[in-house]
Design an enzyme around this catalytic site. Structure first.
Site, PDB file in Angstrom:
ATOM      1  N   ALA A 228     -66.574  34.073  55.769  1.00  0.00           N
ATOM      2  CA  ALA A 228     -66.298  35.046  55.045  1.00  0.00           C
ATOM      3  C   ALA A 228     -67.183  34.793  53.537  1.00  0.00           C
ATOM      4  CB  ALA A 228     -64.831  35.410  54.705  1.00  0.00           C
TER       5      ALA A 228
ATOM      6  N   HIS B 240     -55.167  13.980  34.683  1.00  0.00           N
ATOM      7  CA  HIS B 240     -54.267  12.712  35.397  1.00  0.00           C
ATOM      8  C   HIS B 240     -52.851  13.169  35.124  1.00  0.00           C
ATOM      9  CE1 HIS B 240     -53.052   8.888  36.856  1.00  0.00           C
ATOM     10  NE2 HIS B 240     -52.182   8.706  35.857  1.00  0.00           N
TER      11      HIS B 240
END
Ligand code: NAD
Length: 469
Positions: free
Chosen positions: A317, A442
């Site tokens: 798509a 992190h």
């Protein structure tokens, strides 16, 4: 409605490619008519593809997440599924999105015609049950339809294509999925989560043919536990309805030659929906049904463009939407615009997800192209550990001479979201060093992309690379 209407641009097909093109054209002041065979725009993706399947895959994800939570000491009551409510929720999602597309058409002054359109000549389309439309320019965006195998045409309601499978009329006790590609594995995963015993039969030696084997391996391992059987190098050679089941004969590596299933899903690919459009009169060329276009998505007839699944692989798509916008840019004055993406992402929404963009290792091998690869296994990722998903892998493929990133492949939870960073990196011409220098938050799974790039430069903190003597 008058019998004949004149318009500047006709967009034939209202899927993600067609409506993106029609909306942009109208935004740029082009008088636009959107013709679609169905009353509601959105195409396969919205009505019987991406959106309903991702709704069901979300449900499968929740079921498996609840199951996998046992390793964290969480136990839930046995699963109780209200199929009516599930279907209603899916329908509501599609309805809301359809409503916003219809409003998008209306707000932009797009004429929306319903019926199958067929070319009468290079400037005229006849809409079935509707008017004749004359146009100056046209974008063909008619999409694709499920491929079938004549063997399965036995007139049984127990044999489903992807549209039938998405309806979730019931949860069959047993389901055979023919084809271990995108649709087979995604819908097989949904039915397995809902409680069906799922068997997949794939005629090639591996699931998801063409996808790098190291990305498929963790998925195969998980599916082996969730599916009843996975038969590779095996073909279906006979199908018949017997009492309340479909009896299927196999030929190949499968350890059985015949078995019965309550339902069978045939997912052996899709083909372009380009028959019966009257191309013979126009000189539009096709190859295996796909419309031939130039790098601006122009067909042999210069004022007729073709985009999306009907104009070639990959049948995705997001590729269709970008091609649609390109065609409009070209026809509204950006004459230098060309179709030249470096990285079209592909995502298989299984668990784990697989995602890749740009050059794959498989393609590099085929082209005998020299590459360098940084592979970061998720066993070394803190975030993967905290969510109990260390079965992933991230790899960054670079040109050894320039360090430029050529491709990225991922398998793991949320890979489909993570791949977007790689698309940007490749399209911007980034090197692995560039990526390694970008500070990734992190603890996240996005760090695995940074670490794979760091590995290529001896910078990884979490994987020790012994020095060459
Ligand atoms: P596919 O090409 O992905 O997979 C078809 C599979 O069927 C292949 O593995 C093929 O080897 C196998 N096959 C073919 N004939 C067979 C036979 N006789 N017996 C056993 N196996 C056989 O096709 P699909 O899964 O039907 O999906 C069609 C297209 O739809 C995809 O190519 C993709 O572009 C699109 N799609 C995309 C997504 C997504 O983006 N997540 C999801 C679903 C579909």
């Amino acid at each position: 409605m008058p019998d004949t209407q004149a318009t500047d641009l006709v967009v034939l097909g209202g899927g993600p490619g067609g409506y993106a093109a029609a909306f942009l054209a109208a935004d740029r002041g082009v008088q636009t008519t959107l013709i679609d065979a169905t009353a509601k725009p959105g195409g396969t993706c919205l009505h019987v593809g991406c959106i309903p399947s991702k709704t069901l895959l979300h449900v499968a994800h929740v079921i498996y997440a609840a199951h996998d939570a046992a390793e964290f000491g969480l136990r839930f009551a046995a699963l109780d599924i209200d199929l009516n409510k599930l279907r209603a929720k899916g329908n509501k999602i599609v309805e809301t999105m359809t409503g916003s597309l219809m409003k998008g058409c209306k707000d932009r002054g797009i004429t929306h015609l319903v019926g199958h359109g067929r070319f009468i000549d290079a400037h005229t389309i006849q809409v079935d049950g509707g008017p004749t439309v004359t146009f100056q320019r046209c974008i063909i965006a008619v999409g694709s339809i499920p491929a079938t195998l004549p063997m399965f045409d036995i007139g049984s309601k127990r044999i489903l294509d992807s549209t039938g499978a998405l309806a979730i009329e019931s949860v069959p006790k047993s389901l055979l999925v023919v084809g271990g590609g995108y649709i087979g594995l995604e819908m097989g995963s949904v039915y397995a989560a809902l409680g069906s015993k799922v068997t997949v039969v794939e005629m090639t030696p591996g699931l998801l043919p063409g996808v790098d084997a190291d990305l498929v391996r963790p998925l195969h391992a998980r599916l082996r536990a969730r599916f009843e059987n996975i038969y590779l190098n095996t073909k279906v050679v006979g199908v018949k309805e017997v009492n309340d089941a479909i009896s299927v004969q196999f030929e190949g590596e499968a350890d059985i030659k015949e078995a019965s299933y309550e339902k069978v899903l045939v997912a052996v690919g899709r083909r372009p929906n380009t028959a019966n459009l009257g191309f013979d009169k126009l000189g539009i060329e096709t190859e295996r049904g796909f419309i031939n276009t130039d790098s601006q998505r122009r067909t042999k007839v210069p004022h007729i463009f073709a985009i999306g699944d009907a104009a070639g692989e990959p049948m995705l798509a997001h590729k269709a939407a970008h091609e649609g916008k390109l065609a409009v840019e070209v026809m509204t004055g950006e004459e230098a615009a060309v179709w030249d993406p470096r990285a079209i992402p592909a995502v298989v929404f299984t668990d784990p997800e697989i995602a890749w963009c740009g050059l794959t290792e498989t393609e590099a091998k085929k082209q005998s192209r020299e590459i360098k690869i940084g592979v970061f296994r998720w066993g070394f990722s803190g975030r993967a550990a905290t969510v109990g998903r260390n079965d992933g892998l991230t790899k960054v493929i670079v040109d050894p001479a320039t360090d430029q990133i050529l491709g990225v492949g991922l398998v793991g939870a949320g890979a489909g979201e993570l791949i977007a960073e790689a698309v940007v990196a490749i399209e911007m011409g980034a090197t692995a060093k560039d990526l390694a220098m970008c500070i990734h938050p992190h603890p996240t799974l996005s760090e695995t992309i940074g670490e794979a790039a760091e590995l290529l430069h001896g910078l990884s903190s979490h994987i020790f690379t012994p020095k060459k003597k």
